[in-house]
Scaffold this motif. Structure first.
Motif, PDB file in Angstrom:
ATOM      1  N   ALA A 152       0.867  -1.175   0.000  1.00 52.04           N
ATOM      2  CA  ALA A 152       0.000   0.000   0.000  1.00 52.04           C
ATOM      3  C   ALA A 152       0.903   1.224   0.000  1.00 52.04           C
ATOM      4  O   ALA A 152       1.932   1.242   0.687  1.00 52.04           O
ATOM      5  CB  ALA A 152      -0.914   0.018   1.225  1.00 52.04           C
ATOM      6  N   ALA A 153       0.514   2.235  -0.766  1.00 53.29           N
ATOM      7  CA  ALA A 153       1.309   3.469  -0.881  1.00 53.29           C
ATOM      8  C   ALA A 153       0.668   4.579  -0.065  1.00 53.29           C
ATOM      9  O   ALA A 153      -0.559   4.650   0.054  1.00 53.29           O
ATOM     10  CB  ALA A 153       1.407   3.879  -2.349  1.00 53.29           C
ATOM     11  N   VAL A 154       1.505   5.421   0.511  1.00 54.48           N
ATOM     12  CA  VAL A 154       1.011   6.648   1.159  1.00 54.48           C
ATOM     13  C   VAL A 154       1.892   7.806   0.683  1.00 54.48           C
ATOM     14  O   VAL A 154       3.073   7.605   0.379  1.00 54.48           O
ATOM     15  CB  VAL A 154       1.042   6.571   2.708  1.00 54.48           C
ATOM     16  N   PRO A 155       1.348   9.027   0.613  1.00 56.91           N
ATOM     17  CA  PRO A 155       2.175  10.162   0.211  1.00 56.91           C
ATOM     18  C   PRO A 155       3.176  10.534   1.305  1.00 56.91           C
ATOM     19  O   PRO A 155       2.895  10.362   2.494  1.00 56.91           O
ATOM     20  CB  PRO A 155       1.153  11.280   0.005  1.00 56.91           C
ATOM     21  N   VAL A 156       4.329  11.029   0.863  1.00 59.73           N
ATOM     22  CA  VAL A 156       5.288  11.636   1.794  1.00 59.73           C
ATOM     23  C   VAL A 156       5.078  13.149   1.691  1.00 59.73           C
ATOM     24  O   VAL A 156       5.202  13.712   0.603  1.00 59.73           O
ATOM     25  CB  VAL A 156       6.738  11.267   1.422  1.00 59.73           C
ATOM     26  N   LEU A 157       4.727  13.768   2.799  1.00 59.30           N
ATOM     27  CA  LEU A 157       4.390  15.197   2.781  1.00 59.30           C
ATOM     28  C   LEU A 157       5.621  16.042   3.093  1.00 59.30           C
ATOM     29  O   LEU A 157       6.566  15.580   3.750  1.00 59.30           O
ATOM     30  CB  LEU A 157       3.276  15.479   3.791  1.00 59.30           C
ATOM     31  N   ASP A 158       5.602  17.293   2.643  1.00 60.82           N
ATOM     32  CA  ASP A 158       6.776  18.155   2.787  1.00 60.82           C
ATOM     33  C   ASP A 158       7.180  18.357   4.242  1.00 60.82           C
ATOM     34  O   ASP A 158       8.369  18.529   4.543  1.00 60.82           O
ATOM     35  CB  ASP A 158       6.504  19.523   2.149  1.00 60.82           C
ATOM     36  N   ASP A 159       6.204  18.359   5.127  1.00 64.54           N
ATOM     37  CA  ASP A 159       6.543  18.605   6.536  1.00 64.54           C
ATOM     38  C   ASP A 159       6.602  17.315   7.361  1.00 64.54           C
ATOM     39  O   ASP A 159       6.586  17.371   8.581  1.00 64.54           O
ATOM     40  CB  ASP A 159       5.555  19.604   7.154  1.00 64.54           C
ATOM     41  N   ASP A 160       6.681  16.178   6.693  1.00 60.39           N
ATOM     42  CA  ASP A 160       6.746  14.919   7.442  1.00 60.39           C
ATOM     43  C   ASP A 160       8.023  14.808   8.261  1.00 60.39           C
ATOM     44  O   ASP A 160       9.106  15.220   7.823  1.00 60.39           O
ATOM     45  CB  ASP A 160       6.706  13.717   6.472  1.00 60.39           C
ATOM     46  N   THR A 161       7.884  14.222   9.436  1.00 60.63           N
ATOM     47  CA  THR A 161       9.035  13.699  10.178  1.00 60.63           C
ATOM     48  C   THR A 161       8.955  12.175  10.067  1.00 60.63           C
ATOM     49  O   THR A 161       7.934  11.634   9.605  1.00 60.63           O
ATOM     50  CB  THR A 161       8.945  14.086  11.664  1.00 60.63           C
ATOM     51  N   ALA A 162       9.997  11.505  10.505  1.00 55.41           N
ATOM     52  CA  ALA A 162       9.961  10.036  10.482  1.00 55.41           C
ATOM     53  C   ALA A 162       8.740   9.537  11.253  1.00 55.41           C
ATOM     54  O   ALA A 162       8.093   8.564  10.851  1.00 55.41           O
ATOM     55  CB  ALA A 162      11.245   9.469  11.075  1.00 55.41           C
ATOM     56  N   GLU A 163       8.394  10.256  12.327  1.00 50.48           N
ATOM     57  CA  GLU A 163       7.269   9.814  13.169  1.00 50.48           C
ATOM     58  C   GLU A 163       5.930  10.003  12.459  1.00 50.48           C
ATOM     59  O   GLU A 163       5.080   9.106  12.500  1.00 50.48           O
ATOM     60  CB  GLU A 163       7.266  10.572  14.499  1.00 50.48           C
ATOM     61  N   THR A 164       5.729  11.142  11.825  1.00 55.49           N
ATOM     62  CA  THR A 164       4.427  11.362  11.172  1.00 55.49           C
ATOM     63  C   THR A 164       4.270  10.441   9.964  1.00 55.49           C
ATOM     64  O   THR A 164       3.178   9.922   9.705  1.00 55.49           O
ATOM     65  CB  THR A 164       4.236  12.839  10.743  1.00 55.49           C
ATOM     66  N   LEU A 165       5.369  10.224   9.240  1.00 53.94           N
ATOM     67  CA  LEU A 165       5.289   9.307   8.102  1.00 53.94           C
ATOM     68  C   LEU A 165       5.038   7.878   8.592  1.00 53.94           C
ATOM     69  O   LEU A 165       4.203   7.154   8.033  1.00 53.94           O
ATOM     70  CB  LEU A 165       6.573   9.373   7.270  1.00 53.94           C
ATOM     71  N   ALA A 166       5.735   7.485   9.658  1.00 52.48           N
ATOM     72  CA  ALA A 166       5.546   6.129  10.199  1.00 52.48           C
ATOM     73  C   ALA A 166       4.094   5.911  10.612  1.00 52.48           C
ATOM     74  O   ALA A 166       3.523   4.845  10.370  1.00 52.48           O
ATOM     75  CB  ALA A 166       6.477   5.900  11.388  1.00 52.48           C
TER      76      ALA A 166
END
Ligand code: GRF
Length: 201
Positions: A152-166
């Protein structure tokens, strides 16, 4: 009912999602055991809360083949059909791979073959990919290399941190892992080279 064992090392949120899907009838399986290689793993508490057989089998200081043989021997009397690694932070040694050929699954928080290994959410951000996600795959002797069952794919956002992306990826992990387990338990697939191809049930 097919019997699964879950191997975990820590938090256990994937294990908990699987246990909830089993309990609420969305996944036709029985969780025969939760094995943790870390005696502090929260997954052990989750197992006990759900009334699931919790096996604490510390791996500290033990080589991976020796440890794999210990897990194999602990699971042997439980008649396990499928092993699911869920945040299990040890390599799976040959004795376990040989005892369960193409019957061990893993969930990994990237779109493999991009970013195998550890700290992969930070790696995805640093690389600059616009999408990351998660992968359920069969476990072979390599590091996150076995045939892919689901992604499954999710977008990586410009303000992501490792925690928010995780956290965004984890939502998808909890969904696709049970779906992949159901597919493998149904037997409605064949493996052609690296490809896992669905077949009529
Ligand atoms: C998950 O991100 C999983 O993909 C990776 O380790 C993490 C485990 O989380 N292999 P949890 O223990 O299931 O909460």
């Amino acid at each position: 009912m097919k019997r699964i064992a879950v191997l975990a090392s820590g938090r256990g949120s994937n294990f908990e999602a699987i246990a909830r899907n089993v309990k609420e009838g969305r996944l036709a399986a029985e969780i025969a055991a939760l094995v943790a290689n870390n005696p502090e793993a929260r997954a052990l508490d989750i197992a006990r809360e759900h009334g699931i057989h919790a096996i604490s089998l510390p791996s500290k200081g033990i080589g991976s083949d020796t440890y794999a043989a210990m897990v194999r021997d602990a699971l042997q009397p439980l008649n396990i059909d499928l092993i699911c690694l869920a945040g299990f932070m040890r390599r799976v040694g040959a004795p376990l791979l040989e005892a369960y050929p193409m019957r061990i699954l893993n969930i990994h928080p990237s779109l493999l073959p991009a970013f195998p290994g550890l700290n992969v959410q930070q790696q995805a951000i640093d690389y600059g990919v616009k999408y990351s996600g998660c992968t359920v795959h069969f476990v072979d002797a390599g590091l996150d290399t076995g045939p892919i069952i689901a992604q499954a794919a999710v977008p990586v956002l410009d303000d992501d941190t490792a925690e928010t992306l995780a956290a965004r990826i984890l939502v998808e992990e909890h969904r696709i892992y049970s779906e992949a387990i159901a597919l493998v338990l149904s037997g409605a697939y064949r493996i052609q080279g690296r490809r896992v191809i669905r077949t009529a049930g």
